[in-house]
Design an enzyme around this catalytic site. Sequence first.
Site, PDB file in Angstrom:
ATOM      1  N   ASP A   6      -2.976  -6.261  13.411  1.00  0.00           N
ATOM      2  CA  ASP A   6      -3.768  -6.022  14.619  1.00  0.00           C
ATOM      3  C   ASP A   6      -4.915  -7.021  14.664  1.00  0.00           C
ATOM      4  O   ASP A   6      -5.234  -7.637  13.649  1.00  0.00           O
ATOM      5  CB  ASP A   6      -4.319  -4.581  14.639  1.00  0.00           C
ATOM      6  CG  ASP A   6      -5.095  -4.252  13.380  1.00  0.00           C
ATOM      7  OD1 ASP A   6      -4.455  -3.916  12.363  1.00  0.00           O
ATOM      8  OD2 ASP A   6      -6.329  -4.360  13.385  1.00  0.00           O
ATOM      9  N   ARG A  46       6.441  -6.748  13.424  1.00  0.00           N
ATOM     10  CA  ARG A  46       6.022  -6.468  12.054  1.00  0.00           C
ATOM     11  C   ARG A  46       7.129  -6.825  11.083  1.00  0.00           C
ATOM     12  O   ARG A  46       6.887  -7.335  10.007  1.00  0.00           O
ATOM     13  CB  ARG A  46       5.667  -4.976  11.904  1.00  0.00           C
ATOM     14  CG  ARG A  46       4.222  -4.673  12.211  1.00  0.00           C
ATOM     15  CD  ARG A  46       3.766  -3.380  11.565  1.00  0.00           C
ATOM     16  NE  ARG A  46       4.453  -2.213  12.100  1.00  0.00           N
ATOM     17  CZ  ARG A  46       4.108  -1.588  13.214  1.00  0.00           C
ATOM     18  NH1 ARG A  46       3.080  -2.008  13.925  1.00  0.00           N
ATOM     19  NH2 ARG A  46       4.763  -0.542  13.636  1.00  0.00           N
ATOM     20  N   ARG A  69       7.239   1.937   1.231  1.00  0.00           N
ATOM     21  CA  ARG A  69       7.487   0.515   1.449  1.00  0.00           C
ATOM     22  C   ARG A  69       7.979  -0.126   0.148  1.00  0.00           C
ATOM     23  O   ARG A  69       8.875  -0.968   0.142  1.00  0.00           O
ATOM     24  CB  ARG A  69       6.186  -0.116   1.941  1.00  0.00           C
ATOM     25  CG  ARG A  69       6.169  -1.542   2.473  1.00  0.00           C
ATOM     26  CD  ARG A  69       7.356  -1.925   3.236  1.00  0.00           C
ATOM     27  NE  ARG A  69       7.392  -1.596   4.649  1.00  0.00           N
ATOM     28  CZ  ARG A  69       6.880  -2.283   5.641  1.00  0.00           C
ATOM     29  NH1 ARG A  69       6.193  -3.370   5.420  1.00  0.00           N
ATOM     30  NH2 ARG A  69       7.040  -1.915   6.889  1.00  0.00           N
ATOM     31  N   GLU A  84      -9.048  -6.026   5.244  1.00  0.00           N
ATOM     32  CA  GLU A  84      -8.103  -5.090   4.632  1.00  0.00           C
ATOM     33  C   GLU A  84      -8.928  -4.196   3.715  1.00  0.00           C
ATOM     34  O   GLU A  84     -10.141  -4.170   3.845  1.00  0.00           O
ATOM     35  CB  GLU A  84      -6.949  -5.839   3.934  1.00  0.00           C
ATOM     36  CG  GLU A  84      -7.360  -6.878   2.899  1.00  0.00           C
ATOM     37  CD  GLU A  84      -7.588  -6.293   1.547  1.00  0.00           C
ATOM     38  OE1 GLU A  84      -6.611  -5.837   0.915  1.00  0.00           O
ATOM     39  OE2 GLU A  84      -8.755  -6.320   1.075  1.00  0.00           O
ATOM     40  N   MET A  85      -8.309  -3.485   2.787  1.00  0.00           N
ATOM     41  CA  MET A  85      -9.093  -2.475   2.061  1.00  0.00           C
ATOM     42  C   MET A  85      -8.882  -2.431   0.539  1.00  0.00           C
ATOM     43  O   MET A  85      -9.317  -1.480  -0.103  1.00  0.00           O
ATOM     44  CB  MET A  85      -8.828  -1.078   2.671  1.00  0.00           C
ATOM     45  CG  MET A  85      -9.044  -1.049   4.175  1.00  0.00           C
ATOM     46  SD  MET A  85      -8.944   0.583   4.917  1.00  0.00           S
ATOM     47  CE  MET A  85     -10.564   1.221   4.524  1.00  0.00           C
ATOM     48  N   GLU A  86      -8.236  -3.427  -0.032  1.00  0.00           N
ATOM     49  CA  GLU A  86      -7.891  -3.335  -1.459  1.00  0.00           C
ATOM     50  C   GLU A  86      -8.156  -4.568  -2.318  1.00  0.00           C
ATOM     51  O   GLU A  86      -8.404  -4.443  -3.528  1.00  0.00           O
ATOM     52  CB  GLU A  86      -6.394  -2.992  -1.609  1.00  0.00           C
ATOM     53  CG  GLU A  86      -5.992  -1.608  -1.155  1.00  0.00           C
ATOM     54  CD  GLU A  86      -5.761  -1.496   0.337  1.00  0.00           C
ATOM     55  OE1 GLU A  86      -5.631  -2.557   1.002  1.00  0.00           O
ATOM     56  OE2 GLU A  86      -5.733  -0.384   0.873  1.00  0.00           O
ATOM     57  N   GLY A  98       0.820  -1.207   0.000  1.00  0.00           N
ATOM     58  CA  GLY A  98       0.000   0.000   0.000  1.00  0.00           C
ATOM     59  C   GLY A  98       0.857   1.263   0.000  1.00  0.00           C
ATOM     60  O   GLY A  98       0.575   2.223  -0.705  1.00  0.00           O
ATOM     61  N   ARG A 105       2.532  11.567  -8.186  1.00  0.00           N
ATOM     62  CA  ARG A 105       1.888  11.587  -6.856  1.00  0.00           C
ATOM     63  C   ARG A 105       2.701  10.845  -5.797  1.00  0.00           C
ATOM     64  O   ARG A 105       2.136  10.316  -4.821  1.00  0.00           O
ATOM     65  CB  ARG A 105       0.488  10.957  -6.922  1.00  0.00           C
ATOM     66  CG  ARG A 105      -0.500  11.839  -7.643  1.00  0.00           C
ATOM     67  CD  ARG A 105      -1.836  11.159  -7.802  1.00  0.00           C
ATOM     68  NE  ARG A 105      -2.721  12.025  -8.563  1.00  0.00           N
ATOM     69  CZ  ARG A 105      -3.769  12.673  -8.042  1.00  0.00           C
ATOM     70  NH1 ARG A 105      -4.085  12.521  -6.795  1.00  0.00           N
ATOM     71  NH2 ARG A 105      -4.496  13.451  -8.787  1.00  0.00           N
ATOM     72  N   ARG A 159      -0.712  -8.207  -4.292  1.00  0.00           N
ATOM     73  CA  ARG A 159      -0.763  -7.207  -3.224  1.00  0.00           C
ATOM     74  C   ARG A 159      -0.101  -7.794  -1.984  1.00  0.00           C
ATOM     75  O   ARG A 159      -0.360  -8.949  -1.610  1.00  0.00           O
ATOM     76  CB  ARG A 159      -2.216  -6.827  -2.933  1.00  0.00           C
ATOM     77  CG  ARG A 159      -2.403  -6.154  -1.590  1.00  0.00           C
ATOM     78  CD  ARG A 159      -3.749  -5.508  -1.410  1.00  0.00           C
ATOM     79  NE  ARG A 159      -4.123  -5.433  -0.004  1.00  0.00           N
ATOM     80  CZ  ARG A 159      -3.556  -4.645   0.913  1.00  0.00           C
ATOM     81  NH1 ARG A 159      -2.542  -3.866   0.583  1.00  0.00           N
ATOM     82  NH2 ARG A 159      -3.968  -4.651   2.174  1.00  0.00           N
ATOM     83  N   ILE A 160       0.768  -7.015  -1.360  1.00  0.00           N
ATOM     84  CA  ILE A 160       1.391  -7.428  -0.105  1.00  0.00           C
ATOM     85  C   ILE A 160       1.041  -6.350   0.916  1.00  0.00           C
ATOM     86  O   ILE A 160       1.403  -5.191   0.734  1.00  0.00           O
ATOM     87  CB  ILE A 160       2.924  -7.593  -0.261  1.00  0.00           C
ATOM     88  CG1 ILE A 160       3.512  -6.456  -1.105  1.00  0.00           C
ATOM     89  CG2 ILE A 160       3.269  -8.929  -0.907  1.00  0.00           C
ATOM     90  CD1 ILE A 160       5.014  -6.507  -1.230  1.00  0.00           C
ATOM     91  N   GLY A 161       0.280  -6.727   1.923  1.00  0.00           N
ATOM     92  CA  GLY A 161      -0.202  -5.697   2.826  1.00  0.00           C
ATOM     93  C   GLY A 161      -0.386  -6.180   4.241  1.00  0.00           C
ATOM     94  O   GLY A 161       0.135  -7.222   4.641  1.00  0.00           O
ATOM     95  N   SER A 162      -1.139  -5.392   4.991  1.00  0.00           N
ATOM     96  CA  SER A 162      -1.439  -5.785   6.363  1.00  0.00           C
ATOM     97  C   SER A 162      -2.957  -5.872   6.522  1.00  0.00           C
ATOM     98  O   SER A 162      -3.716  -5.384   5.689  1.00  0.00           O
ATOM     99  CB  SER A 162      -0.855  -4.781   7.360  1.00  0.00           C
ATOM    100  OG  SER A 162      -1.457  -3.525   7.161  1.00  0.00           O
TER     101      SER A 162
HETATM  102  N1  HPA Z   1      -9.196  -2.747   8.950  1.00  0.00           N
HETATM  103  C1  HPA Z   1      -8.927  -2.473   7.681  1.00  0.00           C
HETATM  104  N2  HPA Z   1      -7.710  -2.532   7.170  1.00  0.00           N
HETATM  105  C2  HPA Z   1      -6.708  -2.898   7.991  1.00  0.00           C
HETATM  106  C3  HPA Z   1      -6.931  -3.195   9.327  1.00  0.00           C
HETATM  107  C4  HPA Z   1      -8.242  -3.120   9.828  1.00  0.00           C
HETATM  108  O1  HPA Z   1      -8.504  -3.377  11.002  1.00  0.00           O
HETATM  109  N3  HPA Z   1      -5.729  -3.517   9.877  1.00  0.00           N
HETATM  110  C5  HPA Z   1      -4.814  -3.421   8.896  1.00  0.00           C
HETATM  111  N4  HPA Z   1      -5.402  -3.050   7.755  1.00  0.00           N
END
Ligand code: HPA
Length: 236
Positions: free
Chosen positions: A208, A221, A28, A183-185, A24, A47, A91-94
């Site tokens: 988390d 992390r 990174r 997550e969001m993507e 994201g 951007r 995608r590599i994310g959290s």
């Molecule tokens: N919600 C959405 N996206 C996230 C979260 C979460 O709790 N933690 C890491 N990415």
Amino acid sequence: MTIPTPHINVSEKGIIAETVLMPGDPLRAKFIAETYLDNPVEFNNVRNMFGYTGSYKGKKISIMGSGMGMPSIGIYSYELIHFYGVKNIIRIGSCGAIQEDIKIRDIVIGISASTNSNYASQYELPGTFAPTASWTLAKKAIDMAESKGIPTRVGNILSSDIFYDDDPDTWRKWARMGVLAIEMEAAALYMNAARAGANALCILTVSDSLVSHEVTTSEERQTSFTNMMEIALELA
Ligand code: HPA
């Protein structure tokens, strides 16, 4: 539309590899390129969404930030696939865990991505679409993790448009359906790839837990991030 596209300042094909890893955070992407790739060369700074091409174990690979949320990854993945010949996007994310048995630092592979977004409405389907990862990429990632002794959880994730939900308990409804993490993507990425006949996958580290309210320390992390990178880079 022709190249360069509005969001990627590259005017030749072949500068971006067929396989692109997308964290994201664009910084990174820079860190990954500088840490893991041989001869990384920056190809985008529009951007500040930095992108790099280099090689990993002799294979050409690109790394570029996606930004946060489905509109952002929707734009970048669309341009990469349709205008720059990209075939595989990982995608590599959290993510935030929503199952009790998924702990911070775990690695989650999203074989499918449920969503509360309206992204699929553009396709005017007579029903609901199930955004799905590429089986080829998913199997490769799972096999790679197993061979390295890195445990993973594979399942349905939720791509949410909302980080700060007005109802803090909404996630429980998705958890009841067996969804592993939020997550969001991923859903937008999976839909763009599906529509274009490209391959996509989302690999996540748990940053988390909405169940236990634990969050990872920066040290933790780093370990899980390294494990995730070891899997993702092998997909080139
Ligand atoms: N919600 C959405 N996206 C996230 C979260 C979460 O709790 N933690 C890491 N990415």
